[in-house]
Design a protein around this motif. Structure first.
Motif, PDB file in Angstrom:
ATOM      1  N   GLY A   6      26.077 -15.182  25.066  1.00 30.88           N
ATOM      2  CA  GLY A   6      24.699 -15.548  24.769  1.00 30.88           C
ATOM      3  C   GLY A   6      24.048 -14.776  23.656  1.00 30.88           C
ATOM      4  O   GLY A   6      22.982 -15.162  23.160  1.00 30.88           O
ATOM      5  N   HIS A   7      24.622 -13.653  23.232  1.00 35.04           N
ATOM      6  CA  HIS A   7      24.040 -12.891  22.130  1.00 35.04           C
ATOM      7  C   HIS A   7      24.249 -13.623  20.810  1.00 35.04           C
ATOM      8  O   HIS A   7      25.137 -14.457  20.674  1.00 35.04           O
ATOM      9  CB  HIS A   7      24.669 -11.498  22.051  1.00 35.04           C
ATOM     10  N   GLU A   8      23.409 -13.309  19.848  1.00 37.29           N
ATOM     11  CA  GLU A   8      23.466 -13.886  18.507  1.00 37.29           C
ATOM     12  C   GLU A   8      23.070 -15.355  18.477  1.00 37.29           C
ATOM     13  O   GLU A   8      23.218 -16.025  17.455  1.00 37.29           O
ATOM     14  CB  GLU A   8      24.858 -13.699  17.873  1.00 37.29           C
ATOM     15  N   VAL A   9      22.566 -15.855  19.567  1.00 30.53           N
ATOM     16  CA  VAL A   9      22.091 -17.243  19.614  1.00 30.53           C
ATOM     17  C   VAL A   9      20.636 -17.211  20.055  1.00 30.53           C
ATOM     18  O   VAL A   9      20.329 -16.729  21.148  1.00 30.53           O
ATOM     19  CB  VAL A   9      22.911 -18.110  20.589  1.00 30.53           C
ATOM     20  N   ALA A  10      19.727 -17.680  19.211  1.00 31.35           N
ATOM     21  CA  ALA A  10      18.298 -17.656  19.516  1.00 31.35           C
ATOM     22  C   ALA A  10      17.792 -19.076  19.753  1.00 31.35           C
ATOM     23  O   ALA A  10      18.064 -19.980  18.962  1.00 31.35           O
ATOM     24  CB  ALA A  10      17.517 -17.004  18.374  1.00 31.35           C
ATOM     25  N   VAL A  11      17.082 -19.265  20.842  1.00 30.23           N
ATOM     26  CA  VAL A  11      16.483 -20.565  21.155  1.00 30.23           C
ATOM     27  C   VAL A  11      15.058 -20.329  21.642  1.00 30.23           C
ATOM     28  O   VAL A  11      14.734 -19.263  22.158  1.00 30.23           O
ATOM     29  CB  VAL A  11      17.274 -21.324  22.237  1.00 30.23           C
ATOM     30  N   THR A  12      14.217 -21.328  21.472  1.00 28.57           N
ATOM     31  CA  THR A  12      12.843 -21.245  21.961  1.00 28.57           C
ATOM     32  C   THR A  12      12.787 -21.669  23.423  1.00 28.57           C
ATOM     33  O   THR A  12      13.726 -22.284  23.957  1.00 28.57           O
ATOM     34  CB  THR A  12      11.915 -22.139  21.140  1.00 28.57           C
ATOM     35  N   ALA A  13      11.677 -21.353  24.062  1.00 26.67           N
ATOM     36  CA  ALA A  13      11.491 -21.755  25.458  1.00 26.67           C
ATOM     37  C   ALA A  13      11.534 -23.273  25.596  1.00 26.67           C
ATOM     38  O   ALA A  13      12.100 -23.812  26.557  1.00 26.67           O
ATOM     39  CB  ALA A  13      10.165 -21.203  25.979  1.00 26.67           C
ATOM     40  N   LEU A  14      10.948 -23.973  24.634  1.00 28.39           N
ATOM     41  CA  LEU A  14      10.941 -25.437  24.679  1.00 28.39           C
ATOM     42  C   LEU A  14      12.355 -25.991  24.564  1.00 28.39           C
ATOM     43  O   LEU A  14      12.707 -26.971  25.233  1.00 28.39           O
ATOM     44  CB  LEU A  14      10.062 -25.996  23.564  1.00 28.39           C
ATOM     45  N   GLN A  15      13.179 -25.373  23.724  1.00 25.18           N
ATOM     46  CA  GLN A  15      14.562 -25.839  23.577  1.00 25.18           C
ATOM     47  C   GLN A  15      15.350 -25.651  24.875  1.00 25.18           C
ATOM     48  O   GLN A  15      16.153 -26.502  25.241  1.00 25.18           O
ATOM     49  CB  GLN A  15      15.225 -25.103  22.419  1.00 25.18           C
ATOM     50  N   VAL A  16      15.120 -24.532  25.554  1.00 23.50           N
ATOM     51  CA  VAL A  16      15.785 -24.312  26.842  1.00 23.50           C
ATOM     52  C   VAL A  16      15.338 -25.368  27.848  1.00 23.50           C
ATOM     53  O   VAL A  16      16.153 -25.963  28.563  1.00 23.50           O
ATOM     54  CB  VAL A  16      15.478 -22.907  27.383  1.00 23.50           C
ATOM     55  N   ALA A  17      14.031 -25.618  27.892  1.00 17.93           N
ATOM     56  CA  ALA A  17      13.501 -26.622  28.821  1.00 17.93           C
ATOM     57  C   ALA A  17      14.065 -28.006  28.515  1.00 17.93           C
ATOM     58  O   ALA A  17      14.394 -28.778  29.429  1.00 17.93           O
ATOM     59  CB  ALA A  17      11.977 -26.642  28.755  1.00 17.93           C
ATOM     60  N   MET A  18      14.216 -28.346  27.236  1.00 15.24           N
ATOM     61  CA  MET A  18      14.777 -29.643  26.862  1.00 15.24           C
ATOM     62  C   MET A  18      16.232 -29.758  27.300  1.00 15.24           C
ATOM     63  O   MET A  18      16.675 -30.827  27.741  1.00 15.24           O
ATOM     64  CB  MET A  18      14.664 -29.849  25.356  1.00 15.24           C
ATOM     65  N   ALA A  19      16.979 -28.653  27.195  1.00 20.52           N
ATOM     66  CA  ALA A  19      18.388 -28.674  27.598  1.00 20.52           C
ATOM     67  C   ALA A  19      18.518 -28.932  29.091  1.00 20.52           C
ATOM     68  O   ALA A  19      19.324 -29.757  29.530  1.00 20.52           O
ATOM     69  CB  ALA A  19      19.055 -27.355  27.221  1.00 20.52           C
ATOM     70  N   TYR A  20      17.715 -28.230  29.891  1.00 18.47           N
ATOM     71  CA  TYR A  20      17.751 -28.461  31.339  1.00 18.47           C
ATOM     72  C   TYR A  20      17.196 -29.843  31.677  1.00 18.47           C
ATOM     73  O   TYR A  20      17.638 -30.480  32.637  1.00 18.47           O
ATOM     74  CB  TYR A  20      16.951 -27.380  32.070  1.00 18.47           C
ATOM     75  N   GLY A  21      16.232 -30.294  30.881  1.00 21.08           N
ATOM     76  CA  GLY A  21      15.691 -31.632  31.096  1.00 21.08           C
ATOM     77  C   GLY A  21      16.743 -32.701  30.889  1.00 21.08           C
ATOM     78  O   GLY A  21      16.717 -33.748  31.540  1.00 21.08           O
ATOM     79  N   ALA A  22      17.682 -32.461  29.973  1.00 20.97           N
ATOM     80  CA  ALA A  22      18.763 -33.422  29.752  1.00 20.97           C
ATOM     81  C   ALA A  22      19.631 -33.543  30.996  1.00 20.97           C
ATOM     82  O   ALA A  22      20.099 -34.640  31.343  1.00 20.97           O
ATOM     83  CB  ALA A  22      19.613 -32.988  28.556  1.00 20.97           C
ATOM     84  N   ILE A  23      19.855 -32.441  31.679  1.00 24.29           N
ATOM     85  CA  ILE A  23      20.618 -32.481  32.932  1.00 24.29           C
ATOM     86  C   ILE A  23      19.837 -33.244  33.983  1.00 24.29           C
ATOM     87  O   ILE A  23      20.374 -34.106  34.690  1.00 24.29           O
ATOM     88  CB  ILE A  23      20.922 -31.053  33.429  1.00 24.29           C
ATOM     89  N   ALA A  24      18.535 -32.945  34.084  1.00 23.51           N
ATOM     90  CA  ALA A  24      17.693 -33.600  35.087  1.00 23.51           C
ATOM     91  C   ALA A  24      17.553 -35.091  34.831  1.00 23.51           C
ATOM     92  O   ALA A  24      17.369 -35.879  35.766  1.00 23.51           O
ATOM     93  CB  ALA A  24      16.315 -32.941  35.114  1.00 23.51           C
TER      94      ALA A  24
END
Length: 309
Positions: A6-24
Motif C-alpha cells: 500500500g505504500h507509494e500509492v496515494a488515493v483520496t477518500a472519495l476514490q476509496v469510497a468509490m472503489a468499495y461502492g463498486a463492490i456494493a
C-alpha cells in the motif's frame, strides 16, 4: 514490496469510497454526486440527478465474493469493533504509515487509520468511509476508525428507524465438493425484493402459490440446476404490518426517506418541514398504504384521505 502493501500509492477518500461502492453495486463503478434535485420557490422540481454508471470494473460474481469476504472481516476479523448485532455489515480496516518529511522512508509513530464499509450486505444502501489522521495512542484502523464507523451507522439506523434484519447470517449451502451457493433468508420479504436479491446472486428460483409475500423458502440441490423455491402468500399476517412513524417537524427529504423505508406510499403537499400527516403516529398499517404529508409552505391536506390497507 512497498507498493504491494500500500505504500507509494496515494488515493483520496472519495476514490476509496468509490472503489468499495463498486463492490456494493455488483461490480459497477458509479459516478458520485451530492445534489439529488433542484426545486424552485414553489417547490416544483426544476432538475433531478440520478446515479450514473461509469463502467463495469469487475464481474458480479467477483463483487459478490468480495462482499462476503468483507462481511467476514466485520464478523470475525480486524473489523469486529464495527459489528452491530442483528445487522449484516461489510467492511475493511486500513492502517497506513505516513511518509517522513525530512528523509526517505515512513514514520513509525504517525499513521492514518481508516475503515470503509457498507450496509446491508445483500442490498447496500449506505456506504461510510472513516479516515483519521495521526490518531493517538491507538493508531490502527480496527481500534480507531471501526468504532467510529459503528457510531455513525448506529445513528443512521436510529434516524431511519431500521430494525434488525430478519435473518441473522448468510446460509452457506454446499452443492458439491467445490461449489457453494450463499442463500439469504428471504422469508417475510416482498416478491420484488426477493427476486432482485436472487437475480443479483445469480441463483435460479421457482415461485409457488400466489401473492406478494414470501412465506416459505426451500433450496433444492438434487436437480441438475440447483434452485431456490419460494412459496408466496396473498395476504400479509398481522405481524407483517408496519408502524406509522411520527415525521412532523422533519425535513421533507428525511420524512420521505423514513416513510418510504417503512413501505408507505408518500404524497407531498408543499415544501419545507412537515407540519401535518394524514396517518396518526403509531397506527399499524400494511406496506403500500398511502400517506399524505403537508409541509409548512402550505399546511393543507387533501380534502378526502383514503387509507388503503
Amino acid at each position: 514490496i512497498s507498493i504491494a502493501i500500500g505504500h507509494e500509492v496515494a488515493v483520496t477518500a472519495l476514490q476509496v469510497a468509490m472503489a468499495y461502492g463498486a463492490i456494493a453495486n455488483g461490480g459497477y463503478l458509479m459516478k458520485p454526486f451530492v445534489v439529488k434535485e433542484i426545486r424552485d420557490r414553489e417547490g416544483k422540481i426544476v432538475q433531478q440527478y440520478y446515479p450514473q454508471r461509469i463502467r463495469r470494473v469487475m464481474d458480479r460474481e467477483v463483487a459478490n465474493t468480495m462482499a462476503k469476504i468483507l462481511e467476514r472481516v466485520v464478523d470475525k476479523g480486524t473489523g469486529r469493533l464495527a459489528k452491530i448485532p442483528g445487522y449484516r455489515i461489510a467492511g475493511k480496516t486500513g492502517t497506513a504509515q505516513k511518509p517522513l518529511k525530512d528523509r526517505p522512508g515512513y514514520s513509525n509513530s504517525k499513521f492514518i487509520a481508516s475503515f470503509c464499509g457498507f450496509f446491508p450486505v445483500d442490498q447496500p444502501r449506505f456506504l461510510i468511509f472513516v479516515m483519521i489522521d495521526e490518531p493517538h495512542p491507538a493508531h490502527s484502523g480496527g481500534h480507531v476508525a471501526a468504532p467510529t464507523f459503528k457510531k455513525i451507522l448506529e445513528r443512521i439506523l436510529k434516524i431511519y428507524e431500521i430494525p434488525p434484519q430478519q435473518y441473522t447470517s448468510v446460509e452457506e449451502t454446499h452443492i458439491g465438493e467445490n461449489d457453494k451457493f450463499y442463500v439469504p433468508n428471504l422469508v417475510g420479504r416482498r416478491y420484488d425484493v426477493a427476486v432482485q436479491i436472487l437475480d443479483e446472486l445469480g441463483l435460479n428460483y421457482q415461485l409457488e402459490g400466489e401473492g406478494l409475500l414470501v412465506m416459505k423458502q426451500e433450496f433444492h440441490s438434487d436437480s441438475e440446476t440447483p434452485q431456490v423455491v419460494l412459496t408466496m402468500a396473498r395476504k400479509m399476517d398481522d405481524e407483517e404490518k408496519v408502524t406509522v412513524p411520527d415525521v412532523r417537524g422533519l425535513s421533507v427529504r428525511k420524512a420521505v426517506s423514513i416513510l418510504s423505508f417503512r413501505g408507505l406510499r408518500v404524497h407531498l403537499n408543499g415544501s419545507g418541514r412537515v407540519v401535518k400527516q394524514s396517518l396518526d403516529p403509531g397506527l399499524q398499517v400494511r406496506p403500500g398504504t398511502h400517506i399524505w404529508i403537508a409541509c409548512e409552505s402550505t399546511g393543507d391536506l387533501p380534502v378526502e384521505i383514503r387509507v388503503t390497507n
